[in-house]
Design a protein around this motif. Structure first.
Motif, short mmCIF file in Angstrom:
data_model
loop_
_atom_site.label_atom_id
_atom_site.label_comp_id
_atom_site.label_asym_id
_atom_site.label_seq_id
_atom_site.Cartn_x
_atom_site.Cartn_y
_atom_site.Cartn_z
N VAL A 217 -4.45 8.51 5.41
CA VAL A 217 -5.83 8.27 5.75
C VAL A 217 -6.37 9.67 6.28
O VAL A 217 -5.94 10.43 7.30
N SER A 218 -7.56 9.82 5.77
CA SER A 218 -8.04 11.20 6.09
C SER A 218 -9.67 10.89 5.82
O SER A 218 -10.02 10.05 5.47
N THR A 219 -10.31 11.89 6.16
CA THR A 219 -11.86 11.86 5.90
C THR A 219 -12.32 13.01 5.12
O THR A 219 -11.70 14.00 5.19
N SER A 220 -13.69 13.00 4.76
CA SER A 220 -14.23 13.94 4.05
C SER A 220 -15.51 14.31 4.90
O SER A 220 -15.78 13.76 5.68
N PHE A 221 -16.12 15.33 4.68
CA PHE A 221 -17.22 15.93 5.24
C PHE A 221 -18.36 16.27 4.20
O PHE A 221 -17.98 17.07 3.58
N ALA B 61 -10.50 7.07 16.38
CA ALA B 61 -10.20 5.68 16.70
C ALA B 61 -9.92 4.62 15.60
O ALA B 61 -9.07 3.74 15.60
N LEU B 62 -10.98 4.61 14.80
CA LEU B 62 -11.01 3.77 13.81
C LEU B 62 -9.86 3.96 12.77
O LEU B 62 -9.16 3.16 12.33
N THR B 63 -9.84 5.38 12.19
CA THR B 63 -8.88 5.68 11.45
C THR B 63 -7.39 5.43 11.91
O THR B 63 -6.74 4.93 11.20
N GLN B 64 -7.10 5.66 13.13
CA GLN B 64 -6.05 5.40 13.81
C GLN B 64 -5.41 3.84 13.83
O GLN B 64 -4.31 3.72 13.55
N SER B 65 -6.65 3.21 14.20
CA SER B 65 -6.31 1.83 14.38
C SER B 65 -5.96 1.12 12.82
O SER B 65 -5.26 0.13 12.67
N PHE B 66 -6.70 1.81 11.76
CA PHE B 66 -6.48 1.29 10.57
C PHE B 66 -5.21 1.59 10.02
O PHE B 66 -4.52 0.72 9.53
N SER B 67 -4.65 2.73 10.33
CA SER B 67 -3.59 3.20 9.98
C SER B 67 -2.33 2.49 10.53
O SER B 67 -1.38 1.86 9.97
N LEU C 82 1.31 1.26 4.14
CA LEU C 82 0.30 2.54 4.14
C LEU C 82 1.07 3.65 5.04
O LEU C 82 1.03 3.33 6.51
N HIS C 83 1.22 4.82 4.43
CA HIS C 83 1.54 6.09 5.11
C HIS C 83 0.36 6.66 5.90
O HIS C 83 -0.63 6.82 5.68
N LEU D 26 0.85 -1.15 0.01
CA LEU D 26 -0.12 0.07 0.04
C LEU D 26 0.86 1.38 -0.15
O LEU D 26 0.35 2.39 0.43
N SER D 27 2.29 1.18 -0.37
CA SER D 27 3.22 2.25 -0.19
C SER D 27 2.78 3.37 -1.25
O SER D 27 3.16 4.38 -0.72
N ARG D 28 1.93 2.98 -2.26
CA ARG D 28 1.89 4.07 -3.27
C ARG D 28 0.51 4.99 -3.07
O ARG D 28 0.26 5.74 -3.70
N VAL D 29 -0.39 4.47 -2.01
CA VAL D 29 -1.41 5.25 -1.69
C VAL D 29 -1.17 6.73 -1.20
O VAL D 29 -0.40 6.97 -0.28
N ARG D 30 -1.55 7.78 -1.93
CA ARG D 30 -1.28 9.20 -1.49
C ARG D 30 -2.64 9.45 -0.68
O ARG D 30 -2.39 10.11 0.77
N THR D 31 -3.82 9.20 -0.92
CA THR D 31 -5.10 9.30 -0.26
C THR D 31 -5.98 8.47 -0.06
O THR D 31 -6.29 7.87 -1.00
#
Length: 1517
Positions: free
Chosen positions: A1254-1258, A1235-1241, A1249-1250, A1218-1223
């Motif tokens: 990992v980020s979110t939208s709204f 908590a979920l995004t952190q445990s996923f990362s 995975l960098h 997953l090293s090529r994933v930018r977003t």
């Protein structure tokens, strides 16, 4: 010490456990605080108790032996021993139902056991009368506690399966048969009947039990002699403390609620068929309004209403007014009540005992005494052990004791280890492990240790490897360096053994060598070997263990000189004479039993009962001297409980309900000095009318806690001071751990012990008093063997009382509930204190001490961990918790102008921010020249016909189908032709597209655009769940006014199937077109809209609050939206984007269907449903296609985190990278789930995975995407805010990890062309940066309005066109309905400007307004989920101002009730809220929508309509 004294031990023979039950670790001794002896029964009981042992002739007492004999009967009052049988104590009942001393054959004992089956430890007629009178006050008002609802499986289990046959070791014979009143009959006697009988004293049932036991800490309260009606009325008139709540007559006919005895009783609904659980029809039930005005009628709401009515009644202490700083929420501080009693006496003077007289021929040490009697009169009996029938088992003479002790001493020193390396040297510690039916062996071993100069540490026999508290005992043995344990032959045989026959190491114990110290196993000492006998000195003689309140075990060391002095003082104060016999049923290994039975022997005249008080630290503290016949009776005080709770002594009249009757425990020991000091802080002397801790100064006390210098200093080296700071004496005092005072004539009164003290709301209560009150409430013989534990836990800065009782195996739900309600009333009436939690557990399940008592600290530990497994729980936080913060008062309206000026003056920015300006961006965007997406598609089909736009993957990760530009164009044309031909549609007609996620959906969408129709994407019904999903489809089709439905052949059959018929009226569907076989010809002409502001499509979605809203998206907005995303994510035809989202609404639909056509990039489509089959599908595709940008939902992320958590290594070995994933963007309409995004990362970091990727939208209804973390720009930031400030709509940043901190993650970067401002939702004024407000948005891709709102249109009119009431009043904003705040960060964005971050806190409509503060459900839910490992999910909602918490239980149903106190505690601690109802349900009951958001309102409606089939529902009082 006189040689001719004998010591008769009276013990039941039987299995080992029986003898254990018989003796219990008692921390304190002797008469339970003398107290509890009521004058009333004094003479009567005395003759009854003592007389029972001896044949009597009228006129004069004869004894069968030349010795004067008296009886010493152990009455273990919880943790006190009673030296000599006290009048008012039924000797047949032991601590925790010890084996009765009652021999069944000998008839002369029988009259002592008239009633059986009630725990006599704390019982006293007087107390029972007081309690019954207190309860009678409640007779008129019916209790309005709604009974909890239980699933049938839970009821059955606890009442029957948990039934263990009574272990005969600790039961009394009469268990279960009262005075001929069978339990079934009792069950039918109504409560009023009980009370009236108790009051008029006509009870033939168990309410008057003949012998009176007094409560441990002397809680014998007097309720007046006959407590006849008239007298009672006066008492009631004087005492009108908090009445219990009144039932407000809310019954529900349809809900099988029967009102029994004024308490509403529920029959638990079985988990039966749906038909049984249908919601009752409106007709015959009272209608109730739910929050949104929909009438709901069900037993749940009836109960809640009942609870609400109950809670509307005023609480006891009114909330006091005090100043609340704008920011800090102050907890209500208990202001001292000006009327509370205060100590007024003079400062007390230390009391001295008489001189310790020295008798010339007293031996210089105990060993010397033994040697003297062993050689001078070897034939004199020293100890006689008897069986249960009073037959002597064996007699140990002084000669035998001496020779055997010498033998033990020799073997200890010379036969363990080798000659060069003996295992035991003088001064070493050894454990003595003897059962309680073998005092002779213990005595021999004890003196053997003294002669060998080794230090004995007597402990209980461990029964199993995991005894409660065994670890702490092991810790004591380890710290004492014990390597050898002495035991008897029988005991050694009975210890648990491993298969190889070795004794296993007990939990927490050091490795010990077991040494059988019986004569036949020992070698004879050589003729010339004699033990070394010295005068008593400062060496340690023995170590006695003591269990503290928290369960830790300390060793109290006693020096040889202290031991000798103590024996001399006892001998003198009891004026011993020769040739006396004493009968002892005390534990001879500890305390009074050890001192009187083993170390001295003593005799008392039969007329006399001499209570004494003692403690492990201070040995005997006081003892009542024998009195001559006819002299004055002992001192007695009737004290007000109210005064005692404030630490003050106030004499009261016996007519009062809440009084404590105490008798003295005698006077100070010879040669000792005693004073009373304040229990907390510096040891200052108390006033004469103040209760404090007794301290003594004498040689005869313990000297230290072994190996604990600090604690020793605080206990054994105390220097009490007078008010002027001068010490009372130059010698140190020892704290006794007893609470009491010195009364008139120097008599000592003990009122309780420090360990049992609970300070609630600034008042002191004794645990034992509360046990006594609870046990006096027994209309049904309810508590199993009187096993009750009372302790306090700290919640919200105060102690809260918890009562845990074992219930009898045959008790019904109604019994338990009735008993619980009455206990609450009784404790409230007598102690004026609320019980926070009352829990009932099945019989025999509380952790036991080795002697069968309840292990308090372990019980408390289990309660706090949630592993107690109660079968009934009643929480009363509403009545107990009176220190909540004052409800927030809303300030009188401050105008928006003042707010803005205030912000400017204080230098705060007005919270506004914007994304990049679209006008300034130069890009060669070809698609910009087209106004419509349909034109962009035609252009792409001409210029790049074979460029692949879409690739759909199946669950195996292979390509299911793909679409090039030209394929999409051609298929869309055919759809348009079909719509015109078969559907006869006009321009602007609405078409519902009901497709599974895939390519057909995209084709149908563009086909509609080509035909000039308005598409609405609808999620198809779920095959397994048609009944609930199909009505939603039908509703969207109807509300959107669709004239036709397009779908696949499969779904079109489903829409008309038998299953569908059951769920909806299938005849009213509009025409359904299936698009599996399209016509060959294309339409004559493609439609081109005349105006770009016309409708392009409708976006329908159900909000978390259950509101269905469709928004209108114009062609202009659609193109602007696509352009904004293209710029933010830098999307070009050469890019590949992986999308794992539901394509039905919001940003998910736009990314799935629209963006590829606009930007030309290839979209790899992964339907989220395929991940249920293959969780690695999405990440494998991202890796395989070397994708740089990917979009998913929270449900997808959760599925990967849970499903692949343990597979990262195998995925790595398969080459997943997953090293090529930018977003990697989570598409959401909520606060980022950090908590979920952190445990996923963290989890996928190993796969390259960098974490910054990992980020979110709204997005929300009015604007489907406001923020989205693009490719360039700073990393998403996280801030920590103070949760308490947030409740006041303030934003205060705090450090990570500080108390009450809440982490919030930025919701991605603001999209180009979007402007945001934070406004006050009420005044519509602009807000400063430090305030929480509603997020308002202005952008080219805002939706142009609601198409229809299912519900109230008027409310929504300003959502799309609001203006600020002050400042920039021209711009038209859309209101998102979400609360959030903006922060200017230190980071810079691409243009070099400082970056503004938007933090979303939660939806305005989800927020709960409680106590004037704003709470977000997710915060409470997070706290609750953290509280116990078995809680997998939680949802909260409010109903009529009650907070309802629903938790999903992943574990056995037995754990359900453990969760109730834990949930209540955590919400109080962290959120200052009282939970009204706790509902425990199965996994999967909390409804979750496709975006992974909880549907709390659906849940609420399901709960109120009683459709959840809960495991347990608890209504907190």
């Amino acid at each position: 010490m006189l040689p001719q004294e004998g010591l008769i031990y009276h013990f039941p023979q039987g299995d080992r456990s029986a003898s254990f039950e018989a003796v219990r670790l008692s921390l304190f001794l002797c008469l339970s605080l003398a107290g509890d002896i009521t004058q009333k029964g004094y003479e009567k009981k005395r003759s009854k108790l003592i007389g029972a042992y001896f044949p009597q002739t009228p006129g004069k007492t004869e004894f069968p032996s030349p010795f004067h004999s008296t009886v010493l009967i152990k009455r273990q009052l919880r943790n006190y021993n009673l030296n000599l049988s006290v009048p008012g104590m039924d000797p047949s009942m032991g601590q925790e139902r010890r084996t009765p001393v009652t021999p069944s054959s000998s008839s002369r004992y029988h009259r002592r056991r008239s009633s059986g089956s009630r725990d006599e430890r704390y019982r006293s007629d007087v107390h029972t009368e007081a309690v019954q009178a207190a309860l009678a006050k409640h007779k008129e008002r019916k209790m309005a506690v709604p009974m909890p609802s239980k699933r049938r499986s839970l009821v059955v289990q606890t009442s029957m399966d948990a039934y263990t046959p009574p272990d005969t070791s600790s039961g009394s014979e009469g268990e279960g048969q009262g005075d001929g009143t069978s339990s079934s009959r009792e069950g039918s006697i109504s409560m009023e009947h009980w009370i009236s009988r108790a009051i008029h004293g006509t009870s033939s049932t168990t309410t008057t039990t003949s012998s009176t036991a007094s409560s441990s800490s002397s809680s014998t309260r007097s309720g007046g002699s006959g407590a006849a009606g008239g007298r009672l009325a006066d008492v009631l008139a004087q005492h009108n403390h908090s009445a219990p709540p009144d039932v407000t007559g809310y019954t529900n006919n349809t809900a099988n609620t029967t009102a029994t005895d004024g308490i509403q009783v529920e029959r638990a609904p079985g988990a039966g068929t749906a038909a049984q659980r249908q919601t009752p029809k409106y007709g015959n039930a009272e209608l109730m309004e739910t929050g949104d005005g929909v009438p709901v009628s069900s037993r749940v709401s009836a109960k809640i209403q009942q609870l609400v009515n109950t809670l509307k009644r005023p609480k006891r202490p009114p909330l006091r007014e005090f100043f609340v700083d704008d920011f800090e929420e102050l907890l209500e501080v208990q202001q001292p009540d000006p009327n509370q009693p205060k100590a007024e006496g003079a400062q007390m003077v230390a009391m001295r005992g008489e001189q310790l007289g020295v008798v010339t021929n007293w031996p210089p040490s105990l060993e010397a005494a033994l040697q003297r009697w062993g050689t001078i009169s070897p034939k004199a009996p020293c100890l006689t052990t008897m069986d249960t029938n009073g037959k002597p088992l064996y007699v140990l003479t002084y000669g035998k004791l001496w020779s055997r002790s010498v033998k033990v001493a020799y073997n200890l020193l010379h036969k363990l280890g080798t000659k060069q390396e003996p295992l035991v040297r003088p001064g070493d510690r050894v454990a003595l492990v003897f059962p309680n039916n073998d005092p002779g062996a213990f005595m021999t071993a004890f003196y053997g240790c003294l002669l060998a100069e080794v230090v004995p540490v007597p402990i209980e026999v461990p029964l199993t490897r995991k005894d409660a508290g065994s670890q702490q005992i092991g810790f004591l043995l380890g710290s004492c360096g014990v390597t050898v344990a002495l035991t008897s032959d029988a005991c050694h045989k009975g210890l648990p053994k491993s298969p190889t026959g070795e004794i296993p190491q007990f939990k927490g114990w050091p490795k010990v060598l077991w040494f059988v110290a019986e004569s036949k196993h020992l070698s004879k000492p050589p003729r010339d070997w004699f033990p070394h006998i010295k005068d008593a000195n400062q060496d340690t003689a023995y170590i006695e263990y003591k269990t503290c309140k928290d369960g830790s075990v300390l060793g109290v060391t006693v020096m040889r000189i202290a031991m000798l002095t103590h024996c001399q003082a006892l001998t003198q104060s009891c004026s011993y004479t020769e040739a006396e016999t004493i009968v002892n049923v005390l534990d001879f290994k500890k305390d009074v039993g050890l001192w009187h039975a083993v170390l001295t022997t003593k005799g008392l005249k039969p007329e006399v009962i001499c209570p004494c008080a003692s403690s492990p630290e201070a040995l005997t503290v006081a003892i009542r001297r024998p009195v001559e016949e006819g002299s004055t009776p002992p001192g007695r005080g009737v004290l007000s409980m109210q005064g005692l709770s404030h630490g003050v002594i106030r004499v009261d009249s016996e007519e009062k309900l809440s009084v404590l009757t105490l008798q003295d425990v005698g006077s100070v020991m010879p040669g000792a000095m005693m004073c009373v000091v304040k229990p907390e802080g510096v040891p200052l002397l108390c006033k004469t009318d103040e209760i404090g801790e007794l301290c003594v100064c004498t040689v005869a006390t313990g000297t230290s806690y072994y190996g604990l210098a600090g604690m020793t200093k605080n206990t054994f080296e105390v220097f009490p001071m007078s008010n002027n700071g001068a010490p009372v004496s130059e010698f140190p005092f020892t704290r006794t751990g007893l609470l009491g005072f010195i009364g008139p004539a120097g008599l000592i009164f003990v009122a309780g012990k420090m360990d049992g003290l609970m300070v609630v709301g600034g008042r002191r209560h004794n645990a034992d008093d509360i046990v006594a009150t609870a046990l006096a409430v027994e209309p049904m013989k309810f508590v199993y063997r009187g096993r009750i534990a009372v302790f306090s836990i700290t919640v919200l800065h105060d102690e809260r009382i918890v009562v845990v009782a074992e219930q009898r195996p045959d008790s019904t739900e109604e019994d338990s509930f009735q008993w619980m309600s009455r206990v609450l009333q009784a404790i409230d009436g007598i102690h004026q204190v609320g019980v926070y939690c009352l829990a009932l557990v099945p019989s025999n399940t509380l952790p036991k001490t080795p002697l069968g008592g309840i292990h308090l600290s372990e019980t408390k530990q289990l309660f706090l961990e949630g592993s107690l497994h109660p079968c009934n729980v009643l929480m009363c936080p509403h009545t107990c918790v009176t220190n909540l913060p004052k409800p927030r008062q809303k300030q009188p309206e401050i105008g928006p102008a003042s707010v803005m000026v205030g912000n400017l003056v204080s230098g705060k920015r007005i919270a506004q921010a914007s994304g990049r300006d679209l006008g300034q961006i130069e890009d060669n965007d070809q698609a910009r020249k087209f106004l419509f997406l349909s034109e962009v598609l035609q252009w792409r089909a001409q210029t790049t016909p074979d460029h692949v736009l879409y690739t759909l993957l199946n669950s195996r990760g292979t390509i299911a189908s793909s679409l090039t530009c030209v394929q999409l164009h051609k298929r869309a044309e055919k759809i348009a032709a079909m719509l015109a031909e078969r559907g006869h549609l006009q321009d602007g007609d609405h078409v519902a597209l009901v497709y599974p996620p895939g390519i057909d959906l995209i084709v149908a969408f563009y086909g509609c655009l080509y035909a000039g129709c308005v598409p609405i994407t609808v999620r198809p019904p779920h095959l397994q769940n048609i009944a609930t999903t199909l009505p939603t489809v039908k509703m969207i089709v109807e509300v959107s006014r669709s004239v036709c439905v397009m779908t696949t052949q499969l779904i079109s059959k489903l829409l008309r199937s038998k299953e569908a018929l059951a769920a909806v009226d299938v005849r009213t569907w509009p025409p359904v077109l299936d698009t599996d076989d399209l016509p060959k010809k294309k339409p004559p002409l493609l439609y081109k809209p005349s105006n770009p502001d016309t409708l392009a499509y409708l976006d329908f979605s159900v909000s978390t609050t259950g509101m269905l809203a469709g928004v209108k998206m114009s062609h202009t907005a659609t193109s602007a939206f696509c352009r904004s995303i293209k710029l933010q994510c830098e999307l070009y035809p050469s890019r590949e984007v992986a999308i794992c989202l539901d394509p039905y609404c919001g940003l998910g639909f736009v990314l799935w269907c629209l963006c590829s056509v606009y930007s030309g990039h290839q979209s790899i489509l992964i339907p989220p449903s395929e991940l249920e089959v293959n969780p690695a599908l999405w990440l494998s595709a991202v890796s395989q296609y070397k994708v740089r940008d990917t979009f998913c939902s929270y449900s997808v992320m959760e599925l990967c985190t849970k499903g692949l958590g343990l597979q990262t290594d195998s995925l790595k070995s398969r080459g997943l990278d997953l090293s090529r994933v930018r977003t990697c963007v989570v598409v959401a309409e909520e606060r980022p789930r950090i908590a979920l995004t952190q445990s996923f990362s963290k989890l996928f970091k190993d796969l390259g995975l960098h974490p910054r990727a990992v980020s979110t939208s709204f997005g929300c209804r009015v604007n489907l995407a406001i923020c989205l973390q693009g490719t360039s720009g700073p990393d998403p930031t996280t801030v920590y805010v103070d949760m308490r400030a947030l409740r006041h709509d303030r934003v205060r940043l705090v450090e990570r990890g500080s108390p009450h901190s809440l982490p919030l993650m930025e919701s991605g970067k603001i999209l180009p062309g979007v402007r945001i401002i934070i406004a006050n939702p009420e005044t519509k004024g602009p807000m400063g940066e430090s305030h929480l407000g509603e997020i308002w948005v202005h952008s080219g891709h805002n939706a142009s309005g609601y198409f229809t709102v299912y519900g109230d249109e008027a409310l929504q009119s300003d959502h799309f066109n609001s203006r600020l009431s002050f400042g920039d009043t021209q711009t038209v904003w859309a209101r998102t309905g979400y609360l959030g705040f903006l922060r200017r960060t230190e980071l810079t964005d691409a243009s070099g400007e400082r970056h503004d971050a938007l933090y979303v806190v939660g939806a305005l409509e989800e927020a709960m307004e409680l106590r004037g503060m704003r709470y977000h459900p997710i915060d409470i839910e997070t706290s609750v989920i953290r509280t116990h490992k078995s809680i997998t999910e939680c949802a909260v909602f409010t109903w009529t101002n009650l907070l309802v918490v629903v938790v999903e239980l992943d574990g056995s149903e037995q754990e359900a009730l453990d969760l109730v106190p834990l949930v209540t505690n955590v919400v109080l601690e962290e959120h200052y809220l009282i939970v009204g109802v706790v509902v425990v349900v199965d996994i999967g009951v909390i409804p979750i929508n496709s975006r992974g958001e909880k549907q709390r309102m659906h849940l609420r409606d399901g709960f109120l309509a009683d459709q959840l089939d809960p495991i347990y529902v608890a209504y907190n009082m």
